[in-house]
Scaffold this active site. Structure first.
Site, PDB file in Angstrom:
ATOM      1  N   ASN A 184       0.868  -1.170   0.000  1.00  0.00           N
ATOM      2  CA  ASN A 184       0.000   0.000   0.000  1.00  0.00           C
ATOM      3  C   ASN A 184       0.909   1.225   0.000  1.00  0.00           C
ATOM      4  O   ASN A 184       1.499   1.569   1.026  1.00  0.00           O
ATOM      5  CB  ASN A 184      -0.933  -0.003   1.218  1.00  0.00           C
ATOM      6  CG  ASN A 184      -1.863   1.205   1.239  1.00  0.00           C
ATOM      7  OD1 ASN A 184      -1.473   2.312   0.881  1.00  0.00           O
ATOM      8  ND2 ASN A 184      -3.093   0.987   1.675  1.00  0.00           N
ATOM      9  N   GLU A 240      -3.826   2.084  -3.005  1.00  0.00           N
ATOM     10  CA  GLU A 240      -3.950   3.492  -2.629  1.00  0.00           C
ATOM     11  C   GLU A 240      -3.042   4.373  -3.489  1.00  0.00           C
ATOM     12  O   GLU A 240      -2.238   5.152  -2.975  1.00  0.00           O
ATOM     13  CB  GLU A 240      -3.661   3.686  -1.132  1.00  0.00           C
ATOM     14  CG  GLU A 240      -4.920   3.975  -0.330  1.00  0.00           C
ATOM     15  CD  GLU A 240      -4.658   4.463   1.079  1.00  0.00           C
ATOM     16  OE1 GLU A 240      -5.049   5.604   1.377  1.00  0.00           O
ATOM     17  OE2 GLU A 240      -4.094   3.689   1.875  1.00  0.00           O
ATOM     18  N   TYR A 251      -7.834  -3.618  -2.684  1.00  0.00           N
ATOM     19  CA  TYR A 251      -7.832  -2.643  -1.595  1.00  0.00           C
ATOM     20  C   TYR A 251      -9.213  -2.670  -0.965  1.00  0.00           C
ATOM     21  O   TYR A 251     -10.127  -1.981  -1.391  1.00  0.00           O
ATOM     22  CB  TYR A 251      -7.475  -1.256  -2.133  1.00  0.00           C
ATOM     23  CG  TYR A 251      -7.475  -0.162  -1.089  1.00  0.00           C
ATOM     24  CD1 TYR A 251      -6.885  -0.374   0.153  1.00  0.00           C
ATOM     25  CD2 TYR A 251      -8.044   1.072  -1.356  1.00  0.00           C
ATOM     26  CE1 TYR A 251      -6.882   0.627   1.110  1.00  0.00           C
ATOM     27  CE2 TYR A 251      -8.040   2.076  -0.407  1.00  0.00           C
ATOM     28  CZ  TYR A 251      -7.456   1.856   0.826  1.00  0.00           C
ATOM     29  OH  TYR A 251      -7.462   2.850   1.782  1.00  0.00           O
ATOM     30  N   ASP A 264      -4.186  -5.030   0.332  1.00  0.00           N
ATOM     31  CA  ASP A 264      -4.488  -4.476   1.648  1.00  0.00           C
ATOM     32  C   ASP A 264      -5.933  -4.845   1.968  1.00  0.00           C
ATOM     33  O   ASP A 264      -6.868  -4.279   1.405  1.00  0.00           O
ATOM     34  CB  ASP A 264      -4.299  -2.955   1.622  1.00  0.00           C
ATOM     35  CG  ASP A 264      -4.666  -2.285   2.941  1.00  0.00           C
ATOM     36  OD1 ASP A 264      -5.101  -2.997   3.866  1.00  0.00           O
ATOM     37  OD2 ASP A 264      -4.527  -1.051   3.028  1.00  0.00           O
ATOM     38  N   ASN A 282      -7.397  -4.524   4.896  1.00  0.00           N
ATOM     39  CA  ASN A 282      -7.961  -3.715   5.974  1.00  0.00           C
ATOM     40  C   ASN A 282      -8.599  -4.581   7.062  1.00  0.00           C
ATOM     41  O   ASN A 282      -9.650  -4.244   7.617  1.00  0.00           O
ATOM     42  CB  ASN A 282      -8.959  -2.693   5.428  1.00  0.00           C
ATOM     43  CG  ASN A 282      -8.301  -1.346   5.142  1.00  0.00           C
ATOM     44  OD1 ASN A 282      -7.493  -0.864   5.932  1.00  0.00           O
ATOM     45  ND2 ASN A 282      -8.629  -0.759   4.004  1.00  0.00           N
ATOM     46  N   ASP A 312       2.568   4.655   5.266  1.00  0.00           N
ATOM     47  CA  ASP A 312       2.329   4.083   6.592  1.00  0.00           C
ATOM     48  C   ASP A 312       2.254   2.559   6.556  1.00  0.00           C
ATOM     49  O   ASP A 312       2.056   1.918   7.592  1.00  0.00           O
ATOM     50  CB  ASP A 312       1.082   4.676   7.246  1.00  0.00           C
ATOM     51  CG  ASP A 312      -0.113   4.771   6.310  1.00  0.00           C
ATOM     52  OD1 ASP A 312      -0.024   4.269   5.170  1.00  0.00           O
ATOM     53  OD2 ASP A 312      -1.138   5.348   6.713  1.00  0.00           O
ATOM     54  N   HIS A 313       2.443   1.964   5.378  1.00  0.00           N
ATOM     55  CA  HIS A 313       2.523   0.515   5.211  1.00  0.00           C
ATOM     56  C   HIS A 313       3.939   0.139   4.780  1.00  0.00           C
ATOM     57  O   HIS A 313       4.684   0.950   4.224  1.00  0.00           O
ATOM     58  CB  HIS A 313       1.569   0.028   4.125  1.00  0.00           C
ATOM     59  CG  HIS A 313       0.117   0.151   4.476  1.00  0.00           C
ATOM     60  ND1 HIS A 313      -0.693  -0.943   4.733  1.00  0.00           N
ATOM     61  CD2 HIS A 313      -0.685   1.228   4.578  1.00  0.00           C
ATOM     62  CE1 HIS A 313      -1.913  -0.541   4.983  1.00  0.00           C
ATOM     63  NE2 HIS A 313      -1.947   0.785   4.898  1.00  0.00           N
TER      64      HIS A 313
END
Length: 256
Positions: free
Chosen positions: A7, A34, A106, A147, A149, A247-248
């Site tokens: 991501n 993303e 995603y 990802d 989530n 942030d990944h």
């Protein structure tokens, strides 16, 4: 064959980070999520210069997914998850690379929950399960990378109560992920690292990266024939600590 999911959290803003990682890690296939870029804004030229062919489905501001292939051109199969003709969010792309079907997905975040966003997450998961079951029946090698989530179990999040109401760890989210895996998919990272958290995401807030307050949200699920070829799996944690990082961090597998 090394296959990764990352991501990137804005492919143009993080392009220097992405290119450095591609050069050092040399993955054969990369699923990106993303992108936060329209189709026209995707940095295809820079990625091609780095030695990667690409297919992508962009979306202005949010979402966006892509698949990169080292010294190859991915063969595009689909740019949307089946099951909802009016869902136009760029959250799924599927391509063939060197005889393997690879996704970049995603999955919706689902916050706040309860509410329509969480309902959308669960409905998207249901569609993914239906499509994944069809892929298994086709008896082709598949990697469901992306990802999701979802932190599948309490072991996949640092010790805390601060996320208790978050959609990422709700019982229904975890049950949906388990139902998918139970179709016969191999959770590659967890299979080879049963005793380590293997976090892939650290929020920018509250010093979570320095504290290693992470979650495992990025997964590579292998079809049974590829599970038999699983040789290595890991997370390139150091990428998260770079200046300007996503942030990944990238998660990856190596197939023999």
């Amino acid at each position: 064959m090394k296959i990764a999911t990352f991501n990137i959290n804005n492919v143009n803003r993080r392009l220097p980070n992405l290119l450095r990682w591609l050069k050092s890690a040399k993955p054969d296939v990369v699923s990106l999520q993303e992108l936060k870029a329209s189709d026209a804004e995707f940095p295809a030229a820079a990625i091609a210069k780095a030695g990667y062919g690409a297919v992508w489905q962009g979306q202005k501001t949010w979402n966006g997914v892509a698949i990169l292939a080292r010294k190859a051109e991915p063969v595009l199969i689909r740019t949307a998850l089946p099951g909802d003709a009016i869902d136009h969010e760029a959250r799924y792309i599927e391509a063939a690379v060197r005889g393997i079907v690879v996704t970049s997905l995603y999955l919706p975040n689902g916050n706040p929950q309860p509410g329509p966003k969480f309902d959308y997450k669960l409905a998207w998961f249901k569609r993914l399960c239906a499509h994944a079951a069809k892929l298994l029946k086709q008896n082709v090698p598949v990697v469901l990378a992306g990802d999701y989530n979802v932190a599948p179990t309490p072991f996949d999040i640092y010790p805390t109560r601060s996320w208790d109401k978050d959609a990422l760890i709700q019982p229904k989210s975890r049950a949906a992920f388990k139902a998918l895996v139970d179709q016969g998919w191999c959770d590659a990272i967890r299979t080879l690292h049963p005793d380590q958290p293997m976090f892939t995401f650290w929020d920018y807030m509250r010093q979570r990266w320095p504290r290693d307050a992470g979650l495992r949200l990025d997964h590579l699920l292998l079809s049974p024939d590829l599970a038999a070829r699983l040789a290595k799996a890991g997370v390139d944690r150091d990428i998260r600590g770079e200046e300007g990082a996503s942030d990944h961090a990238p998660a990856w597998v190596v197939l023999k």
